[in-house]
Design a protein around this motif. Structure first.
Motif, PDB file in Angstrom:
ATOM      1  N   ARG A 163       9.888  19.891  -2.091  1.00 54.37           N
ATOM      2  CA  ARG A 163      11.150  20.082  -2.809  1.00 54.37           C
ATOM      3  C   ARG A 163      11.708  21.479  -2.569  1.00 54.37           C
ATOM      4  N   PHE A 164      10.830  22.470  -2.542  1.00 50.99           N
ATOM      5  CA  PHE A 164      11.273  23.846  -2.300  1.00 50.99           C
ATOM      6  C   PHE A 164      11.530  24.129  -0.818  1.00 50.99           C
ATOM      7  N   ALA A 165      10.776  23.458   0.051  1.00 49.74           N
ATOM      8  CA  ALA A 165      10.866  23.757   1.478  1.00 49.74           C
ATOM      9  C   ALA A 165      11.944  22.966   2.197  1.00 49.74           C
ATOM     10  N   LEU A 166      12.398  21.847   1.590  1.00 46.62           N
ATOM     11  CA  LEU A 166      13.302  20.947   2.296  1.00 46.62           C
ATOM     12  C   LEU A 166      14.610  21.597   2.756  1.00 46.62           C
ATOM     13  N   PRO A 167      15.266  22.458   1.953  1.00 50.76           N
ATOM     14  CA  PRO A 167      16.488  23.099   2.478  1.00 50.76           C
ATOM     15  C   PRO A 167      16.246  23.899   3.759  1.00 50.76           C
TER      16      PRO A 167
END
Length: 241
Positions: A163-167
């Motif tokens: 969730r944090f790494a997806l961008p």
């Protein structure tokens, strides 16, 4: 000057146009991008683990890897990895008696390896940041429940890390689709190479480079739609501020 209608007709499929060449150019671009990105994700996970583990030698190796890659232009790295790597692998196979003199390795495999090593460095820091963003208390709670390392990763760490790494991962995907054009310098046929060949043959540079740009724009829009859905799914159940 050719009529606009005749220029668009030049994109017909078959010997009378460049439609099939552009199609296979897009296929090669996607093949290089998808395969390179998939391998880069594996390298990125290993690099993130190396930079976060308690072994100093692995920490330093991870730091050296990411620093070197981020300091050297992507084009130069691709040339170095492609030519030096392919040459070294060829000599190794011949030295081990697994191949004969004159062996020529598949250049597609070489450029995919080069791109994956380049983008593996960028994904290393993206994934490391995602891992560090997960609250340590949740990992400690999972350990208290008796979860082993694999279960902690699958059930606790990965769903929150992604969730944090997806961008950042999304940005690197968009970058690799464009940087796949760099492999044309080593003779691999992809979208930009097809556009350049058509433009040089017909001298209609603006039209064919414009078509190439529109295809990249279409790929980017499709990628953004898919990535947006993935990000929405990864953030399901998360309370918005």
């Amino acid at each position: 000057m050719a009529e606009p209608q005749s220029l668009w007709m030049s994109l017909a499929w078959g010997d009378s146009g460049y439609g099939d060449e552009f199609f296979w150019g897009v296929c090669n671009t996607l093949l290089i991008s998808v395969c390179g990105y998939a391998i880069a994700l594996v390298i990125g996970m290993l690099g993130a683990w190396a930079k976060l583990c308690h072994i100093k030698a692995l920490n330093r190796a991870g730091d050296v890897y990411t620093t070197v890659v981020r300091s050297v232009p992507e084009l130069l790295l691709i040339l170095l990895i492609f030519y030096a790597g392919m040459s070294a692998l060829t000599r190794l196979l011949i030295g081990l008696g697994l191949a004969e003199e004159g062996l020529q390795l598949n250049p597609m495999a070489g450029v995919i390896t080069a791109l994956s090593l380049v983008y593996g460095a960028y994904l290393t820091d993206v994934l490391r940041g995602g891992i560090q963003a997960v609250a340590k208390g949740q990992i400690e709670a999972a350990k208290a429940y008796g979860m082993h390392a694999t279960m902690r990763f699958v059930r606790i760490l990965f769903p929150q890390m992604i969730r944090f790494a997806l961008p950042g991962m999304s940005n690197q995907w968009l970058n690799i689709t464009k940087d796949s054009a760099l492999v044309s310098v080593v003779g691999v046929i992809e979208l930009v190479q097809v556009g350049r060949s058509a433009a040089n043959s017909t001298k209609h540079f603006v039209f064919y480079y414009g078509v190439t740009g529109l295809i990249y724009l279409a790929l980017t829009i499709c990628s953004l739609i898919l990535l947006g859905r993935l990000e929405k799914r990864a953030n399901r159940g998360v309370r918005r501020a």
